[in-house]
Design a protein around this motif. Structure first.
Motif, PDB file in Angstrom:
ATOM      1  N   ASP A  10       0.914  -1.350  -0.134  1.00 29.99           N
ATOM      2  CA  ASP A  10      -0.435  -0.152  -0.084  1.00 29.99           C
ATOM      3  C   ASP A  10       1.203   1.151   0.039  1.00 29.99           C
ATOM      4  O   ASP A  10       0.314   2.369  -0.555  1.00 29.99           O
ATOM      5  CB  ASP A  10      -1.219   0.441   0.811  1.00 29.99           C
ATOM      6  N   ASP A  11       2.511   1.066   0.220  1.00 30.23           N
ATOM      7  CA  ASP A  11       3.043   1.953   0.200  1.00 30.23           C
ATOM      8  C   ASP A  11       4.115   1.798  -0.722  1.00 30.23           C
ATOM      9  O   ASP A  11       4.884   2.538  -0.638  1.00 30.23           O
ATOM     10  CB  ASP A  11       3.429   2.175   2.127  1.00 30.23           C
ATOM     11  N   ASP A  12       4.088   1.130  -1.318  1.00 30.87           N
ATOM     12  CA  ASP A  12       4.849   1.218  -3.069  1.00 30.87           C
ATOM     13  C   ASP A  12       4.806   3.074  -3.396  1.00 30.87           C
ATOM     14  O   ASP A  12       3.957   2.861  -4.572  1.00 30.87           O
ATOM     15  CB  ASP A  12       4.226  -0.201  -3.493  1.00 30.87           C
ATOM     16  N   PHE A  13       6.199   3.537  -3.729  1.00 33.16           N
ATOM     17  CA  PHE A  13       5.862   4.472  -4.597  1.00 33.16           C
ATOM     18  C   PHE A  13       6.306   4.157  -6.173  1.00 33.16           C
ATOM     19  O   PHE A  13       5.036   5.686  -6.423  1.00 33.16           O
ATOM     20  CB  PHE A  13       7.201   4.996  -3.591  1.00 33.16           C
ATOM     21  N   ILE A  14       6.034   3.289  -6.736  1.00 34.17           N
ATOM     22  CA  ILE A  14       6.639   3.982  -8.009  1.00 34.17           C
ATOM     23  C   ILE A  14       5.663   2.876  -8.366  1.00 34.17           C
ATOM     24  O   ILE A  14       5.148   2.721  -9.815  1.00 34.17           O
ATOM     25  CB  ILE A  14       7.972   2.780  -8.204  1.00 34.17           C
ATOM     26  N   CYS A  15       5.466   1.094  -7.935  1.00 37.53           N
ATOM     27  CA  CYS A  15       4.106   0.768  -8.637  1.00 37.53           C
ATOM     28  C   CYS A  15       2.738  -0.041  -7.211  1.00 37.53           C
ATOM     29  O   CYS A  15       3.002  -0.907  -7.452  1.00 37.53           O
ATOM     30  CB  CYS A  15       4.815  -0.693  -9.024  1.00 37.53           C
ATOM     31  N   GLY A  16       2.437   1.075  -7.161  1.00 30.02           N
ATOM     32  CA  GLY A  16       1.564   1.363  -6.024  1.00 30.02           C
ATOM     33  C   GLY A  16       0.096   0.701  -6.500  1.00 30.02           C
ATOM     34  O   GLY A  16      -0.200   0.280  -7.566  1.00 30.02           O
ATOM     35  N   PRO A  17      -0.534   0.961  -5.902  1.00 30.41           N
ATOM     36  CA  PRO A  17      -1.916   0.293  -5.599  1.00 30.41           C
ATOM     37  C   PRO A  17      -2.709   1.294  -7.047  1.00 30.41           C
ATOM     38  O   PRO A  17      -3.897   0.238  -7.029  1.00 30.41           O
ATOM     39  CB  PRO A  17      -2.629   1.135  -4.046  1.00 30.41           C
ATOM     40  N   HIS A  18      -2.420   2.060  -6.795  1.00 28.91           N
ATOM     41  CA  HIS A  18      -3.608   2.526  -8.187  1.00 28.91           C
ATOM     42  C   HIS A  18      -3.061   1.930  -9.654  1.00 28.91           C
ATOM     43  O   HIS A  18      -4.121   1.652 -10.555  1.00 28.91           O
ATOM     44  CB  HIS A  18      -2.014   4.292  -8.988  1.00 28.91           C
ATOM     45  N   TRP A  19      -2.085   1.718  -9.857  1.00 26.98           N
ATOM     46  CA  TRP A  19      -1.152   0.585 -10.536  1.00 26.98           C
ATOM     47  C   TRP A  19      -1.986  -0.624 -11.142  1.00 26.98           C
ATOM     48  O   TRP A  19      -2.445  -1.450 -11.878  1.00 26.98           O
ATOM     49  CB  TRP A  19      -0.407   0.581 -11.111  1.00 26.98           C
TER      50      TRP A  19
END
Length: 278
Positions: free
Chosen positions: A222-231
Motif C-alpha cells: 500500500d506504500d509502494d511509491f513506484i508501482c503502487g495500488p493505483h496501478w
C-alpha cells in the motif's frame, strides 16, 4: 548465450522473474515459499552470470520474454506458475498474453500495466513526498529523486549499484524503523547498467489484459511509491476474475518487509486456484 536460473525448495514449480531491468536476482529470494514450492529464480540476460547482449539497445521486453520462454521450454513443463516483480511483472504480463497455453497461474507483484509519462510523474511525485517526510532526520533523501531520474547511460555497473543502494530506503514503508533487518540486503543489492539502456516500444497492455485467461493474483504494497495500488487496481479491474491483495504498511518489497502476509497471500491464492496447499 547463457541464460542462468537458480532452483530452491521442493514442491510445485513457480518461475520467478525479478525486476529492474538489471537488478541482480538475489533480492527476490523467498525462503518462506521455498519451504513448500520449487522456486525457479531467473537471472535475466545482462545480469549476474547470464550472458551479455552485443548491443545494449536490445535489452527490451521482446528479449526478456524470449529468454523466459527458452527457460520454460528447457524445464519441459507444459504449464507453469509465473511470478513477476516490478519490471519482471511487465515481462510476465507480456508472456501470459503471448503464451496463454503455458501459464497455469500468474502472480503480478508490485507492477503496472503501463509506463510512460504519467507513470513516471506519479513515481517522482511520490518520491518527492517521501523525501519531504524524511529529510529532517535523514538529509540524504534530498538526493533520491535525482538518483531515480539519472540518465542510466551515465553509469557503469558499480555506479548503477551505488545509486540503487542509495535510494533503497524509499522502497520500504519503514526502512529506518527496521534498519537492522534491512541493511544487510541493501548492501548486497547489485545493479547492472546495460539493461537500462534498452530500446523498444513503450509498455502498455491495458487494452489487452481482458484477454488474460490464467488465474491471476495482483499483489501490491500500500506504500509502494513506484508501482503502487493505483496501478495494481488498474490490472485487477482489467483481468477477468483476478484477485487483489494489498499489503498494509508495506513498500515495493513486500516479500521482505511483510513476508508473512506476502506468503499467506500467495499460498491462499494458489490453493484457491489449484485445490492444493502450496
Amino acid at each position: 548465450m547463457d541464460q542462468r536460473y537458480h532452483v530452491a525448495g521442493t514442491g510445485p514449480v513457480c518461475l520467478v522473474h525479478p525486476g529492474g531491468p538489471g537488478i541482480g536476482w538475489e533480492y527476490l529470494r523467498m525462503p518462506e515459499l521455498e519451504r513448500s514450492m520449487t522456486m525457479v529464480y531467473l537471472e535475466p540476460v545482462g545480469t549476474g552470470a547470464s550472458g551479455r547482449l552485443a548491443d545494449p539497445r536490445d535489452y527490451n521486453l521482446s528479449t526478456y520474454t524470449h529468454f523466459l520462454h527458452a527457460v520454460i521450454e528447457h524445464l519441459a513443463l507444459p504449464h507453469i506458475m509465473l511470478l513477476g516483480h516490478s519490471h519482471g511483472g511487465f515481462v510476465a504480463q507480456r508472456y501470459a498474453l503471448d503464451h496463454p497455453d503455458r501459464v497455469a497461474s500468474l502472480i503480478l507483484y508490485d507492477t503496472s500495466p503501463v509506463t510512460g509519462d504519467d507513470f513516471w510523474r506519479t513515481a517522482v511525485a511520490n518520491l518527492e513526498h517521501f523525501a519531504r517526510h524524511h529529510v529532517s532526520e535523514h538529509p540524504e533523501v534530498a538526493g533520491y529523486v535525482a538518483g531515480l531520474t539519472s540518465r542510466p547511460d551515465r553509469f557503469d555497473d558499480e555506479g548503477a549499484t551505488a545509486v540503487l543502494r542509495t535510494i533503497t530506503p524509499a522502497y520500504f514503508h519503514d526502512y529506518w524503523g527496521r534498519e537492522d533487518d534491512f541493511a544487510p540486503g541493501r548492501q548486497a543489492l547489485r545493479m547492472y547498467a546495460a539493461p537500462s539502456w534498452g530500446e523498444g516500444p513503450a509498455f502498455d497492455v491495458r487494452e489487452e489484459l481482458s484477454a488474460l485467461t490464467a488465474p491471476t493474483l495482483v499483489l501490491v504494497g500500500d506504500d509502494d511509491f513506484i508501482c503502487g495500488p493505483h496501478w495494481a487496481r488498474m490490472i485487477h479491474e482489467a483481468v477477468p476474475g483476478s484477485q487483489l491483495a494489498v499489503l498494509r504498511r508495506t513498500g515495493h518489497l513486500g516479500h521482505i518487509e511483510s513476508s508473512e502476509e506476502f506468503t499467506t497471500a500467495v499460498v491462499e491464492f494458489l490453493s484457491s486456484v489449484s485445490g492444493d496447499t502450496a
